[in-house]
Scaffold this active site. Sequence first.
Site, PDB file in Angstrom:
ATOM      1  N   CYS A 261      31.040 -48.740 -20.538  1.00 34.21           N
ATOM      2  CA  CYS A 261      31.016 -49.624 -21.513  1.00 34.21           C
ATOM      3  C   CYS A 261      31.272 -49.165 -22.819  1.00 34.21           C
ATOM      4  O   CYS A 261      32.286 -49.451 -23.604  1.00 34.21           O
ATOM      5  CB  CYS A 261      29.953 -50.611 -21.351  1.00 34.21           C
ATOM      6  SG  CYS A 261      29.797 -51.199 -19.780  1.00 34.21           S
ATOM      7  N   ARG A 329      31.140 -42.423 -15.444  1.00 35.37           N
ATOM      8  CA  ARG A 329      32.312 -42.647 -15.974  1.00 35.37           C
ATOM      9  C   ARG A 329      31.915 -42.263 -17.535  1.00 35.37           C
ATOM     10  O   ARG A 329      30.985 -42.620 -17.937  1.00 35.37           O
ATOM     11  CB  ARG A 329      32.710 -44.210 -15.851  1.00 35.37           C
ATOM     12  CG  ARG A 329      33.291 -44.568 -14.513  1.00 35.37           C
ATOM     13  CD  ARG A 329      33.481 -45.954 -14.351  1.00 35.37           C
ATOM     14  NE  ARG A 329      32.313 -46.815 -14.269  1.00 35.37           N
ATOM     15  CZ  ARG A 329      31.966 -48.079 -13.907  1.00 35.37           C
ATOM     16  NH1 ARG A 329      33.410 -48.709 -13.978  1.00 35.37           N
ATOM     17  NH2 ARG A 329      31.099 -48.668 -13.662  1.00 35.37           N
TER      18      ARG A 329
HETATM   19  N1  LIG Z   1      28.733 -51.571 -15.849  1.00 34.92           N
HETATM   20  C1  LIG Z   1      28.195 -52.223 -16.726  1.00 34.92           C
HETATM   21  O1  LIG Z   1      27.014 -51.642 -17.010  1.00 34.92           O
HETATM   22  C2  LIG Z   1      28.660 -53.240 -17.398  1.00 34.92           C
HETATM   23  C3  LIG Z   1      27.706 -54.315 -18.144  1.00 34.92           C
HETATM   24  C4  LIG Z   1      28.303 -55.253 -18.813  1.00 34.92           C
HETATM   25  C5  LIG Z   1      29.449 -55.733 -18.612  1.00 34.92           C
HETATM   26  N2  LIG Z   1      30.158 -54.964 -17.805  1.00 34.92           N
HETATM   27  C6  LIG Z   1      31.756 -55.189 -17.887  1.00 34.92           C
HETATM   28  O2  LIG Z   1      31.954 -55.870 -16.515  1.00 34.92           O
HETATM   29  C7  LIG Z   1      33.112 -55.575 -16.140  1.00 34.92           C
HETATM   30  C8  LIG Z   1      33.143 -54.700 -14.695  1.00 34.92           C
HETATM   31  O3  LIG Z   1      32.363 -53.640 -15.051  1.00 34.92           O
HETATM   32  P1  LIG Z   1      31.883 -52.664 -13.657  1.00 34.92           P
HETATM   33  O4  LIG Z   1      31.123 -51.736 -14.423  1.00 34.92           O
HETATM   34  O5  LIG Z   1      31.146 -53.718 -12.884  1.00 34.92           O
HETATM   35  O6  LIG Z   1      33.123 -52.470 -13.101  1.00 34.92           O
HETATM   36  P2  LIG Z   1      33.345 -51.580 -11.513  1.00 34.92           P
HETATM   37  O7  LIG Z   1      34.836 -50.979 -11.637  1.00 34.92           O
HETATM   38  O8  LIG Z   1      32.233 -50.974 -11.059  1.00 34.92           O
HETATM   39  O9  LIG Z   1      33.691 -53.060 -10.642  1.00 34.92           O
HETATM   40  C9  LIG Z   1      34.942 -53.599 -10.746  1.00 34.92           C
HETATM   41  C10 LIG Z   1      35.159 -54.010  -9.126  1.00 34.92           C
HETATM   42  O10 LIG Z   1      36.238 -55.096  -9.259  1.00 34.92           O
HETATM   43  C11 LIG Z   1      37.487 -54.896  -8.041  1.00 34.92           C
HETATM   44  N3  LIG Z   1      38.687 -55.356  -8.417  1.00 34.92           N
HETATM   45  C12 LIG Z   1      39.397 -54.962  -9.518  1.00 34.92           C
HETATM   46  N4  LIG Z   1      40.512 -55.683  -9.208  1.00 34.92           N
HETATM   47  C13 LIG Z   1      40.545 -56.795  -8.495  1.00 34.92           C
HETATM   48  C14 LIG Z   1      41.184 -57.710  -7.983  1.00 34.92           C
HETATM   49  N5  LIG Z   1      42.159 -58.061  -8.644  1.00 34.92           N
HETATM   50  N6  LIG Z   1      40.502 -58.549  -7.106  1.00 34.92           N
HETATM   51  C15 LIG Z   1      39.210 -58.348  -6.426  1.00 34.92           C
HETATM   52  N7  LIG Z   1      38.386 -57.119  -7.000  1.00 34.92           N
HETATM   53  C16 LIG Z   1      39.106 -56.564  -7.915  1.00 34.92           C
HETATM   54  C17 LIG Z   1      37.046 -53.253  -7.849  1.00 34.92           C
HETATM   55  O11 LIG Z   1      37.586 -53.116  -6.723  1.00 34.92           O
HETATM   56  C18 LIG Z   1      35.750 -53.066  -8.222  1.00 34.92           C
HETATM   57  O12 LIG Z   1      34.882 -53.195  -7.024  1.00 34.92           O
HETATM   58  C19 LIG Z   1      33.966 -54.796 -17.134  1.00 34.92           C
HETATM   59  O13 LIG Z   1      34.819 -55.480 -17.851  1.00 34.92           O
HETATM   60  C20 LIG Z   1      32.801 -54.113 -17.763  1.00 34.92           C
HETATM   61  O14 LIG Z   1      33.052 -53.650 -19.197  1.00 34.92           O
HETATM   62  C21 LIG Z   1      29.967 -53.753 -17.319  1.00 34.92           C
END
Ligand SMILES: NC(=O)c1ccc[n+]([C@@H]2O[C@H](COP(=O)([O-])OP(=O)(O)OC[C@H]3O[C@@H](n4cnc5c(N)ncnc54)[C@H](O)[C@@H]3O)[C@@H](O)[C@H]2O)c1
Length: 439
Positions: A261, A329
């Site tokens: 993030c 990451r």
């Molecule tokens: N990780 C954190 O702590 C955190 C906290 C707040 C906000 N965010 C935000 O939330 C979002 C997701 O983060 P994350 O860490 O969970 O990411 P991640 O990469 O762990 O998960 C994303 C998931 O989406 C799936 N995906 C991608 N394209 C897809 C599609 N077209 N259809 C269905 N599934 C699909 C992937 O296979 C994956 O499982 C990002 O924008 C991030 O900035 C993350």
Amino acid sequence: MKICVVGTGYVGLVAGTCFAESGNDVVCVDNVAAKVETLRQGKVPIYEPGLEELIRRNVTEGRLTFTTDLAEPVRNSVACFIAVGTPELPDGSADLGAVLAVARGIAESMDGYRVVVTKSTVPVGTHRKIREEMQPIARHPFDVVSNPEFMKEGAAIEDFMKPDRVVIGAASPEAFKIMRELYEPFVRTGAPILEMDNASAEMTKYAANALLATRISFMNEIANLCERVGADVDQVRRGVGHDRRIGHHFLFPGVGYGGSCFPKDVQAVIHTALENGMRFPLLNAVEEVNDAQKRRLVEKVVAEFGERLEGRRFAIWGLAFKPRTDDMREAPSITVINGLLERGAAVAVHDPEALGVAKSVFGDKVTYHRVNYDALERADALLIVTEWNEFRRPDFARMKQLLRHSVIFDGRNLYDPEVMREHGFTYFPIGRTPVRRPG
Ligand SMILES: NC(=O)c1ccc[n+]([C@@H]2O[C@H](COP(=O)([O-])OP(=O)(O)OC[C@H]3O[C@@H](n4cnc5c(N)ncnc54)[C@H](O)[C@@H]3O)[C@@H](O)[C@H]2O)c1
């Protein structure tokens, strides 16, 4: 309420599970079939404390299911959450490809009014792009809601269940009503649900992350200055943290921030500013400081052992970008380990949860150790990169026996320098005077 959550990563899986835990019927959708299959078998592809147990309970009780098919859950849900990744593009902007693809998929399958909620972190204005993407396809009315997520990996369940606040950006009373209903179980203790316009909600998430990143880089610079002038950053941290205008959080210096993030969100704010004819020099500096800080630990190693490290061996404790997660990451450990490998050193690594992920990063370039002490054998020094709790009270006598030289580079200030002196270590903390073994 029947809802679907698209994307079963750290955010989607936690959000979907917590919504199920509060009694909703939740379908989690992901386009990676292997991930969905793993989840269906009751296994969790990521490490997040408490998550596996919560998933099992809600699956068993029939409130939580997993699928690769988006169409059916969309037809059965009132609200569809988008929680897919928004990685950084080479120009620093956020890649909205997955978000918009899911929005189109929702538009195609809707058979009535839907609330489409972005949980992914998205640049200001994305709510408009989602609307423009869906409008030509959708045959039914819909509202786009911007509902950024503030949870911390490692404490994600606790954060989701007891948020400091819930931010909801929307433009219609119907959408606010549905979102309030979904979130009310989580704010019983009085945390506010903040209703605002979409753009402000989108900006709130970036502002929060950019501010936290700024605090970290600021304290890292103060720590570096402390080292030069003989001050102790830990005393300084307490001295300023007790000021109620400042507070204690995010004042710990270290090896720089990482994770999925902060680095990309800081970049995205810089990019949004540029797109809108504005420079954001403060955040450029935050990034520059962070890049330098990730190299600090290896600079200290070089100052002690010399630029050429062939024939040397170093132990690393901590690979995940922070404790209680297996997420690597943008982890500072990657910069540290590559810095050692480039100079010819051998590297032995330990992490309580991230060894599996680390293998996909480093392959056979390092050796992996399930037990932290095993990594120390014949190592010239130990480098501490992640502040896992289990590193806080180790057996120092055993460590001294195993290490070739009793040298510790502590990127997280876990130990009291006086205690290290008593144990006969040479100890390099961050922003504090190093301790040298006599002789
Ligand atoms: N990780 C954190 O702590 C955190 C906290 C707040 C906000 N965010 C935000 O939330 C979002 C997701 O983060 P994350 O860490 O969970 O990411 P991640 O990469 O762990 O998960 C994303 C998931 O989406 C799936 N995906 C991608 N394209 C897809 C599609 N077209 N259809 C269905 N599934 C699909 C992937 O296979 C994956 O499982 C990002 O924008 C991030 O900035 C993350």
